[in-house]
Scaffold this motif. Sequence first.
Motif, mmCIF file in Angstrom:
data_model
loop_
_atom_site.group_PDB
_atom_site.id
_atom_site.type_symbol
_atom_site.label_atom_id
_atom_site.label_comp_id
_atom_site.label_asym_id
_atom_site.label_seq_id
_atom_site.Cartn_x
_atom_site.Cartn_y
_atom_site.Cartn_z
ATOM 1 N N SER A 10 0.846 -1.187 0.000
ATOM 2 C CA SER A 10 0.000 0.000 0.000
ATOM 3 C C SER A 10 0.879 1.234 0.000
ATOM 4 C CB SER A 10 -0.895 -0.004 1.237
ATOM 5 O OG SER A 10 -1.604 1.208 1.304
ATOM 6 N N LEU A 11 0.540 2.186 -0.834
ATOM 7 C CA LEU A 11 1.274 3.434 -0.870
ATOM 8 C C LEU A 11 0.670 4.449 0.101
ATOM 9 C CD1 LEU A 11 1.840 3.758 -4.714
ATOM 10 C CD2 LEU A 11 3.408 2.913 -2.993
ATOM 11 N N GLU A 12 -0.459 4.114 0.660
ATOM 12 C CA GLU A 12 -1.126 5.009 1.603
ATOM 13 C C GLU A 12 -0.530 4.825 2.995
ATOM 14 O OE1 GLU A 12 -3.530 7.256 0.864
ATOM 15 O OE2 GLU A 12 -3.215 6.698 -1.220
ATOM 16 N N PRO A 13 -0.238 5.918 3.689
ATOM 17 C CA PRO A 13 0.269 5.785 5.059
ATOM 18 C C PRO A 13 -0.820 5.231 5.973
ATOM 19 C CG PRO A 13 -0.132 8.082 4.531
ATOM 20 C CD PRO A 13 -0.350 7.306 3.267
ATOM 21 N N GLU A 14 -0.415 4.455 6.938
ATOM 22 C CA GLU A 14 -1.367 3.855 7.866
ATOM 23 C C GLU A 14 -1.477 4.616 9.171
ATOM 24 O OE1 GLU A 14 -0.689 -0.293 8.327
ATOM 25 O OE2 GLU A 14 -0.730 -0.667 6.164
ATOM 26 N N SER A 15 -0.633 5.619 9.351
ATOM 27 C CA SER A 15 -0.701 6.422 10.570
ATOM 28 C C SER A 15 -0.262 7.843 10.251
ATOM 29 C CB SER A 15 0.208 5.835 11.657
ATOM 30 O OG SER A 15 1.564 6.011 11.282
ATOM 31 N N ILE A 16 -0.546 8.753 11.143
ATOM 32 C CA ILE A 16 -0.134 10.137 10.956
ATOM 33 C C ILE A 16 1.387 10.247 10.979
ATOM 34 C CG2 ILE A 16 -0.284 10.796 13.379
ATOM 35 C CD1 ILE A 16 -1.316 13.011 10.440
ATOM 36 N N GLY A 17 2.027 9.398 11.756
ATOM 37 C CA GLY A 17 3.486 9.384 11.800
ATOM 38 C C GLY A 17 4.090 9.029 10.451
ATOM 39 N N GLU A 18 3.506 8.026 9.782
ATOM 40 C CA GLU A 18 3.978 7.641 8.456
ATOM 41 C C GLU A 18 3.752 8.768 7.458
ATOM 42 O OE1 GLU A 18 2.431 3.981 6.970
ATOM 43 O OE2 GLU A 18 3.030 2.852 8.740
#
Length: 62
Positions: A10-18
Amino acid sequence: MRFVTSSMNSLEPESIGELIADCAGIPSSLQAENLPLPRQIAPPWTVDERCLAQVADLDAYV
């Protein structure tokens, strides 16, 4: 019968940190310059009687 499976990244971050880490990794050559905002061309939008009439009975539908 043979099944082939592949792992999808997945190219979408899974957290705000990512997301923050991804944004911090953008090279400065690709970042926008601090340009002034364009001046407002159209007059500001205002609500008049005609606009109010379009939503007058909105509560009846909601």
